[in-house]
Design a protein around this motif. Structure first.
Motif, PDB file in Angstrom:
ATOM      1  N   TYR A  23      -1.698  28.950  21.627  1.00 50.12           N
ATOM      2  CA  TYR A  23      -3.014  29.294  22.156  1.00 50.12           C
ATOM      3  C   TYR A  23      -2.969  29.672  23.639  1.00 50.12           C
ATOM      4  CZ  TYR A  23      -4.337  26.971  17.850  1.00 50.12           C
ATOM      5  OH  TYR A  23      -4.442  26.598  16.536  1.00 50.12           O
ATOM      6  N   THR A  24      -1.810  29.565  24.247  1.00 52.11           N
ATOM      7  CA  THR A  24      -1.695  29.867  25.672  1.00 52.11           C
ATOM      8  C   THR A  24      -1.129  31.262  25.889  1.00 52.11           C
ATOM      9  OG1 THR A  24       0.587  29.106  26.033  1.00 52.11           O
ATOM     10  CG2 THR A  24      -1.143  27.425  26.065  1.00 52.11           C
ATOM     11  N   ALA A  25      -1.266  31.735  27.115  1.00 50.44           N
ATOM     12  CA  ALA A  25      -0.642  32.994  27.525  1.00 50.44           C
ATOM     13  C   ALA A  25       0.619  32.699  28.329  1.00 50.44           C
ATOM     14  CB  ALA A  25      -1.618  33.818  28.366  1.00 50.44           C
ATOM     15  N   MET A  26       0.961  31.420  28.441  1.00 50.42           N
ATOM     16  CA  MET A  26       2.123  31.033  29.231  1.00 50.42           C
ATOM     17  C   MET A  26       3.415  31.331  28.476  1.00 50.42           C
ATOM     18  SD  MET A  26       0.824  27.586  31.193  1.00 50.42           S
ATOM     19  CE  MET A  26       0.055  26.727  29.827  1.00 50.42           C
ATOM     20  N   LYS A  27       4.494  31.375  29.248  1.00 47.64           N
ATOM     21  CA  LYS A  27       5.799  31.714  28.685  1.00 47.64           C
ATOM     22  C   LYS A  27       6.663  30.469  28.544  1.00 47.64           C
ATOM     23  CE  LYS A  27       5.866  36.482  30.228  1.00 47.64           C
ATOM     24  NZ  LYS A  27       6.597  37.488  30.971  1.00 47.64           N
ATOM     25  N   ASN A  28       7.880  30.666  28.077  1.00 45.13           N
ATOM     26  CA  ASN A  28       8.797  29.554  27.828  1.00 45.13           C
ATOM     27  C   ASN A  28       9.169  28.790  29.092  1.00 45.13           C
ATOM     28  OD1 ASN A  28       8.934  29.655  25.044  1.00 45.13           O
ATOM     29  ND2 ASN A  28      10.609  31.134  25.048  1.00 45.13           N
ATOM     30  N   ALA A  29       9.153  29.449  30.248  1.00 42.35           N
ATOM     31  CA  ALA A  29       9.497  28.746  31.492  1.00 42.35           C
ATOM     32  C   ALA A  29       8.514  27.598  31.745  1.00 42.35           C
ATOM     33  CB  ALA A  29       9.498  29.712  32.661  1.00 42.35           C
ATOM     34  N   GLU A  30       7.238  27.847  31.523  1.00 40.60           N
ATOM     35  CA  GLU A  30       6.232  26.803  31.709  1.00 40.60           C
ATOM     36  C   GLU A  30       6.358  25.740  30.616  1.00 40.60           C
ATOM     37  OE1 GLU A  30       5.215  30.494  33.570  1.00 40.60           O
ATOM     38  OE2 GLU A  30       4.954  30.209  31.427  1.00 40.60           O
ATOM     39  N   LYS A  31       6.678  26.163  29.434  1.00 43.07           N
ATOM     40  CA  LYS A  31       6.878  25.219  28.330  1.00 43.07           C
ATOM     41  C   LYS A  31       8.044  24.290  28.637  1.00 43.07           C
ATOM     42  CE  LYS A  31       7.436  25.250  23.305  1.00 43.07           C
ATOM     43  NZ  LYS A  31       7.608  26.107  22.125  1.00 43.07           N
ATOM     44  N   ASP A  32       9.101  24.840  29.202  1.00 44.01           N
ATOM     45  CA  ASP A  32      10.266  24.025  29.565  1.00 44.01           C
ATOM     46  C   ASP A  32       9.922  22.988  30.635  1.00 44.01           C
ATOM     47  OD1 ASP A  32      11.809  25.410  27.753  1.00 44.01           O
ATOM     48  OD2 ASP A  32      12.701  26.750  29.258  1.00 44.01           O
ATOM     49  N   VAL A  33       9.075  23.369  31.596  1.00 39.11           N
ATOM     50  CA  VAL A  33       8.664  22.419  32.637  1.00 39.11           C
ATOM     51  C   VAL A  33       7.936  21.233  32.007  1.00 39.11           C
ATOM     52  CG1 VAL A  33       7.142  22.106  34.634  1.00 39.11           C
ATOM     53  CG2 VAL A  33       8.586  24.149  34.477  1.00 39.11           C
ATOM     54  N   LEU A  34       6.995  21.513  31.106  1.00 42.34           N
ATOM     55  CA  LEU A  34       6.265  20.426  30.442  1.00 42.34           C
ATOM     56  C   LEU A  34       7.179  19.608  29.534  1.00 42.34           C
ATOM     57  CD1 LEU A  34       2.890  22.189  29.602  1.00 42.34           C
ATOM     58  CD2 LEU A  34       3.378  20.554  31.432  1.00 42.34           C
ATOM     59  N   HIS A  35       8.126  20.275  28.907  1.00 41.96           N
ATOM     60  CA  HIS A  35       9.087  19.581  28.046  1.00 41.96           C
ATOM     61  C   HIS A  35       9.934  18.623  28.887  1.00 41.96           C
ATOM     62  CE1 HIS A  35      11.526  19.053  24.459  1.00 41.96           C
ATOM     63  NE2 HIS A  35      12.602  19.241  25.199  1.00 41.96           N
ATOM     64  N   GLN A  36      10.409  19.080  30.040  1.00 44.83           N
ATOM     65  CA  GLN A  36      11.200  18.221  30.919  1.00 44.83           C
ATOM     66  C   GLN A  36      10.376  17.048  31.435  1.00 44.83           C
ATOM     67  OE1 GLN A  36      12.568  20.948  33.892  1.00 44.83           O
ATOM     68  NE2 GLN A  36      14.187  21.799  32.613  1.00 44.83           N
ATOM     69  N   LEU A  37       9.112  17.317  31.756  1.00 47.63           N
ATOM     70  CA  LEU A  37       8.245  16.248  32.239  1.00 47.63           C
ATOM     71  C   LEU A  37       8.039  15.184  31.171  1.00 47.63           C
ATOM     72  CD1 LEU A  37       6.367  15.132  34.446  1.00 47.63           C
ATOM     73  CD2 LEU A  37       4.548  16.545  33.460  1.00 47.63           C
ATOM     74  N   SER A  38       8.008  15.589  29.927  1.00 46.69           N
ATOM     75  CA  SER A  38       7.758  14.634  28.846  1.00 46.69           C
ATOM     76  C   SER A  38       8.844  13.558  28.759  1.00 46.69           C
ATOM     77  CB  SER A  38       7.650  15.364  27.503  1.00 46.69           C
ATOM     78  OG  SER A  38       8.916  15.812  27.059  1.00 46.69           O
ATOM     79  N   PHE A  39      10.056  13.866  29.206  1.00 49.62           N
ATOM     80  CA  PHE A  39      11.140  12.885  29.128  1.00 49.62           C
ATOM     81  C   PHE A  39      10.934  11.711  30.085  1.00 49.62           C
ATOM     82  CE2 PHE A  39      13.450  16.579  27.384  1.00 49.62           C
ATOM     83  CZ  PHE A  39      13.878  16.007  26.202  1.00 49.62           C
ATOM     84  N   THR A  40      10.170  11.936  31.164  1.00 42.93           N
ATOM     85  CA  THR A  40      10.010  10.871  32.155  1.00 42.93           C
ATOM     86  C   THR A  40       8.619  10.265  32.174  1.00 42.93           C
ATOM     87  OG1 THR A  40       9.446  12.522  33.821  1.00 42.93           O
ATOM     88  CG2 THR A  40      11.751  11.859  33.672  1.00 42.93           C
ATOM     89  N   LEU A  41       7.663  10.929  31.541  1.00 44.52           N
ATOM     90  CA  LEU A  41       6.282  10.455  31.590  1.00 44.52           C
ATOM     91  C   LEU A  41       6.154   9.142  30.824  1.00 44.52           C
ATOM     92  CD1 LEU A  41       3.690  11.522  32.830  1.00 44.52           C
ATOM     93  CD2 LEU A  41       3.132  12.540  30.632  1.00 44.52           C
TER      94      LEU A  41
END
Length: 184
Positions: free
Chosen positions: A113-131
């Protein structure tokens, strides 16, 4: 005006109508494509603001993470709202998933549903490991890193918007005109 002239006039009107429809369809396609370039930086900015609100919740509030994500999601607007609300849903009962699993599932299901690309997805994915897995100071550091990375991506997205948004709008009209010229 005879029957022959009426037929010619009718054919000419159909050709003109067809040409207008082809140009309009191509222009619409170009406009839709250009709109994606306009949506991406705005969505990145809203994600950054959501993460900054999460920083504030972690630093000053003692709100449980699912509640904080739900509250921040409600303030963020779509599609960020969907992702954060979905993550909160997976952390609460009956699912009781970890913050990592919840955020990854939410990003996976809401990314389309977003217009964002994989780079932004990777940032959120990396954040999920520490949240939710370390102390406040460490989490704030990871969120700040994610914000800096997203700000960098936002700058790239703005440059792409400036470069490609007008081009796709013009290209849509020009392609439509080219198709009309080819057929007529």
């Amino acid at each position: 005006m005879g029957l022959l002239e009426k037929r010619r006039a009718g054919k000419l009107m159909l050709k003109i109508l067809g040409a207008v429809m082809v140009i309009a369809a191509a222009a619409l396609a170009g406009w839709i494509r250009s709109r994606e370039y306009a949506r991406r930086p705005n969505q990145i900015r809203r994600t950054i603001l959501a993460l900054r609100r999460l920083e504030t919740e972690i630093m000053y509030g003692f709100t449980p993470l699912p509640d904080a994500l739900l509250r921040i999601g409600e303030q963020s607007g779509e599609p960020i709202q969907f992702i954060l609300s979905e993550a909160a849903k997976w952390m609460n009962s009956p699912h009781h998933r970890t913050a990592q699993e919840s955020l990854q599932k939410a990003v996976q299901s809401g990314w389309k549903y977003t217009a964002m690309k994989n780079a932004e997805k990777d940032v959120l994915h990396q954040l999920s490991f520490t949240l939710g897995t370390s102390d406040r100071k460490d989490q704030l550091g990871h969120i700040a890193t994610a914000v800096r990375q997203l700000e960098s991506e936002e700058e790239i997205a703005r440059e792409e918007q400036n470069r490609y948004e007008k081009m796709y709008k013009s290209l849509g009209v020009l392609c439509g005109a080219f198709i009309v010229i080819l057929f007529y």
